[in-house]
Design a protein around this motif. Structure first.
Motif, PDB file in Angstrom:
ATOM      1  N   LEU A 142       0.811  -1.217   0.000  1.00  0.00           N
ATOM      2  CA  LEU A 142       0.000   0.000   0.000  1.00  0.00           C
ATOM      3  C   LEU A 142       0.847   1.270   0.000  1.00  0.00           C
ATOM      4  N   ARG A 143       2.124   1.153   0.287  1.00  0.00           N
ATOM      5  CA  ARG A 143       3.035   2.302   0.253  1.00  0.00           C
ATOM      6  C   ARG A 143       3.890   2.313  -1.015  1.00  0.00           C
ATOM      7  N   ALA A 144       3.600   1.412  -1.930  1.00  0.00           N
ATOM      8  CA  ALA A 144       4.411   1.267  -3.141  1.00  0.00           C
ATOM      9  C   ALA A 144       4.400   2.542  -3.976  1.00  0.00           C
ATOM     10  N   ALA A 145       5.574   2.879  -4.495  1.00  0.00           N
ATOM     11  CA  ALA A 145       5.718   4.067  -5.333  1.00  0.00           C
ATOM     12  C   ALA A 145       6.858   3.842  -6.317  1.00  0.00           C
ATOM     13  N   PHE A 146       6.765   4.490  -7.461  1.00  0.00           N
ATOM     14  CA  PHE A 146       7.859   4.453  -8.430  1.00  0.00           C
ATOM     15  C   PHE A 146       8.840   5.556  -8.046  1.00  0.00           C
TER      16      PHE A 146
END
Length: 118
Positions: free
Chosen positions: A35-39
């Protein structure tokens, strides 16, 4: 020339983790939550060991030409391997998927905004 933005996902599966490694990954799981995933330029690792041993690194890169996406993908794979190996985590089935955002289809809101600007 215009700058193109690339999003690269490098996926794989943790392999042969020892008890200590597994515990370490579980302890750090909140910072690697899906849920905290980011590019990001550095690459963001996400996993959920409770569900499965799979992981995903998300990288953001750029280039000027369409073919620069190949170099960006190679850099992302090398960075993912380097991180895993520097932490002593075994892995297998490493594969990559890259997207050139300049080629991505527009969403409904983006199409509406583009039509309003005309």
């Amino acid at each position: 020339m215009t700058t193109r933005t690339f999003r690269i996902m490098v996926r794989g599966v943790f392999d042969g983790l020892g008890t200590e490694q597994h515990a370490e990954l579980l302890a750090r799981a909140p910072e690697h939550d899906v849920l905290r995933a980011a590019f990001t330029r550095e690459g963001h690792l996400s996993y959920d060991l409770g569900a499965r041993a799979a992981f995903t690194f998300r990288f953001l890169d750029s280039g000027e030409a369409e073919e620069d996406i190949l170099d960006a993908t190679e850099r992302a794979e090398l960075a993912a391997r380097a991180w895993l190996e520097s932490h002593g985590y075994g892995y297998k089935n490493l594969r990559s998927q890259a997207e050139d955002l300049s080629q991505a289809p527009l969403g409904k809101r983006q199409r509406r905004a583009a039509n309003a600007a005309r």
